[in-house]
Design a protein around this motif. Structure first.
Motif, PDB file in Angstrom:
ATOM      1  N   LEU A   1       0.837  -1.201   0.000  1.00 36.27           N
ATOM      2  CA  LEU A   1       0.000   0.000   0.000  1.00 36.27           C
ATOM      3  C   LEU A   1       0.870   1.249   0.000  1.00 36.27           C
ATOM      4  CD1 LEU A   1      -2.506  -1.372   2.611  1.00 36.27           C
ATOM      5  CD2 LEU A   1      -3.231  -0.503   0.388  1.00 36.27           C
ATOM      6  N   SER A   2       2.073   1.124  -0.495  1.00 39.36           N
ATOM      7  CA  SER A   2       3.015   2.235  -0.455  1.00 39.36           C
ATOM      8  C   SER A   2       2.612   3.352  -1.415  1.00 39.36           C
ATOM      9  CB  SER A   2       4.422   1.742  -0.794  1.00 39.36           C
ATOM     10  OG  SER A   2       4.453   1.145  -2.072  1.00 39.36           O
TER      11      SER A   2
ATOM     12  N   ILE B   1      -2.538   7.714   2.539  1.00 42.80           N
ATOM     13  CA  ILE B   1      -3.117   7.180   3.777  1.00 42.80           C
ATOM     14  C   ILE B   1      -2.672   8.003   4.982  1.00 42.80           C
ATOM     15  CG2 ILE B   1      -3.236   5.164   5.287  1.00 42.80           C
ATOM     16  CD1 ILE B   1      -2.629   3.488   2.694  1.00 42.80           C
TER      17      ILE B   1
ATOM     18  N   VAL C   1      -5.766   5.161   9.919  1.00 44.03           N
ATOM     19  CA  VAL C   1      -5.781   3.700   9.978  1.00 44.03           C
ATOM     20  C   VAL C   1      -6.613   3.290  11.185  1.00 44.03           C
ATOM     21  CG1 VAL C   1      -4.408   1.592  10.093  1.00 44.03           C
ATOM     22  CG2 VAL C   1      -3.477   3.625   8.949  1.00 44.03           C
TER      23      VAL C   1
ATOM     24  N   LEU D   1       3.572   0.024   3.979  1.00 43.44           N
ATOM     25  CA  LEU D   1       2.854   1.299   4.073  1.00 43.44           C
ATOM     26  C   LEU D   1       3.825   2.460   3.877  1.00 43.44           C
ATOM     27  CD1 LEU D   1       0.531   0.428   7.085  1.00 43.44           C
ATOM     28  CD2 LEU D   1      -0.230   1.020   4.785  1.00 43.44           C
TER      29      LEU D   1
ATOM     30  N   ASN E   1       3.526   7.170   2.988  1.00 44.05           N
ATOM     31  CA  ASN E   1       2.163   7.649   3.154  1.00 44.05           C
ATOM     32  C   ASN E   1       2.172   8.848   4.097  1.00 44.05           C
ATOM     33  OD1 ASN E   1      -0.067   6.000   1.724  1.00 44.05           O
ATOM     34  ND2 ASN E   1       1.367   4.418   2.411  1.00 44.05           N
TER      35      ASN E   1
ATOM     36  N   LEU F   1       7.194   1.028   7.292  1.00 39.86           N
ATOM     37  CA  LEU F   1       6.557   2.324   7.542  1.00 39.86           C
ATOM     38  C   LEU F   1       7.446   3.506   7.179  1.00 39.86           C
ATOM     39  CD1 LEU F   1       5.034   1.356  10.988  1.00 39.86           C
ATOM     40  CD2 LEU F   1       3.687   2.092   9.012  1.00 39.86           C
TER      41      LEU F   1
ATOM     42  N   ASN G   1       6.828   7.857   6.454  1.00 38.36           N
ATOM     43  CA  ASN G   1       5.648   8.435   7.092  1.00 38.36           C
ATOM     44  C   ASN G   1       6.096   9.431   8.165  1.00 38.36           C
ATOM     45  OD1 ASN G   1       2.971   6.931   6.237  1.00 38.36           O
ATOM     46  ND2 ASN G   1       4.581   5.372   6.349  1.00 38.36           N
TER      47      ASN G   1
END
Length: 342
Positions: free
Chosen positions: A243-244, A248, A251, A267, A270, A295, A298
């Motif tokens: 989902l990179s 977003i 969550v 992820l 995002n 992650l 982010n």
């Protein structure tokens, strides 16, 4: 001697200049002047064709209206041509295992029996066309029980119908018109679903729950803004969830199920700022000990919001690439500080 030479000449003519006998039959290309600008080549006992620079649909259908030495061919690539809406049975009874349409103009797949002569042989279909508006009707693929690979890609591609197949294992769909997940029907063999690089902004709950064999799901580089509860109920076979590079920033708890220590959840890049324990702890626990929650990229706020991760070395092993908004890795933060102050 003369009789021998005559027989040899007859045999040569019967096979054609490129003929190869197989099981008593001649496998051969059509004469080149009959199929220009298409080119036919023999690769072992496989007949492969490439057609480039066709200027009209008629030029294509005229070629395939001719009699070929065999109607059972291995592959065809049609590229850099201008064809228009394709008719049913566009290859006029000739069948292929691999069909590719690449960088054509004004070529559309509105009809529902375009590739019908290959219904019992087709294994791979690729359509890449980044100019013009065009459509593809999934009804074209009904009953293609050997088809395992499908790629449909185009900036202005519009999909219609429902994608169902008993045999497809790999599906790639990409379009700047693809703002929502296309209708997915029964796909029991599907292991790879690649929707990377479209403009999907939202997903319906349990969109993937019927994909019992899914192992790789790519949703990167879309426009997804939030991951809601119950969004992704995935098969236990899942190994990759990407989902990179979406949008977003929200969550919710229980947004994903089915992941395991064999899964990587990406992820990256995002807009998640809060590593909410209610939303991520269950995911990390499911991924332990060898799965990954990626992650990086982010803007994580690293106050007491991350104490639950920083003070648990097992959790940090799963989320070891996460960084604070200032660039500091969570793995480099002092757990004692969080134990004393949070």
């Amino acid at each position: 001697m003369k009789v021998f030479l005559v027989l040899l000449a007859l045999l040569f003519c019967g096979l054609g200049a490129q003929g190869i006998p197989r099981n008593g039959r001649a496998i051969a290309c059509p004469d080149s002047f009959l199929i220009t600008p298409c080119v036919c080549t023999l690769n072992g006992q496989q007949v492969d064709m490439t057609c480039a620079g066709l200027t009209s649909l008629k030029s294509l259908t005229d070629i395939f209206a001719r009699t070929f030495p065999t109607n059972v061919l291995h592959s065809i690539v049609i590229q850099s041509s201008t064809l228009g809406p394709l008719p049913n049975d566009v290859f006029n009874g000739k069948s292929f295992e691999i069909i590719s349409f690449l960088n054509n103009r004004l070529t559309s797949f509105d009809n529902t029996g375009i590739l019908s002569s290959s219904s019992s042989t087709l294994r791979s279909l690729t359509v890449r066309q980044d100019t013009d508006d065009w459509t593809f009707n999934f009804a074209n693929l009904q009953g293609y029980n050997l088809l395992t690979s499908l790629e449909l890609s185009g900036y202005s591609m519009v999909l219609s119908g429902t994608l169902s197949s008993s045999s497809l294992t790999s599906v790639t769909l990409r379009s700047d018109f693809l703002a929502a997940l296309p209708p997915l029907g029964t796909l029991p063999a599907l292991t790879l679903l690649n929707l990377d690089g479209s403009v999907i902004a939202s997903l319906a709950g349990n969109s993937f729950s019927s994909l019992a064999s899914l192992s790789q799901l790519y949703l990167g580089h879309n426009k997804i803004e939030s991951l809601s509860s119950g969004l992704m109920s995935l098969a236990a076979s899942i190994t990759q969830v990407d989902l990179s590079s979406n949008l977003i920033d929200t969550v919710q708890p229980n947004w994903i199920t089915g992941v395991s220590s064999a899964t990587s959840v990406q992820l990256v890049n995002n807009y998640i700022s809060v590593l909410d324990q209610a939303s991520f702890e269950g995911v990390i626990q499911s991924l332990m000990p060898s799965g990954k929650l990626l992650l990086d990229g982010n803007p994580l706020v690293c106050g007491c919001e991350v104490a639950w991760v920083v003070t648990n070395s097992a959790y940090l092993t799963v989320a070891n690439d996460a960084r604070c908004v200032n660039g500091t890795r969570l793995t480099n933060l002092d757990p004692n500080y969080y134990l004393q102050n949070c």
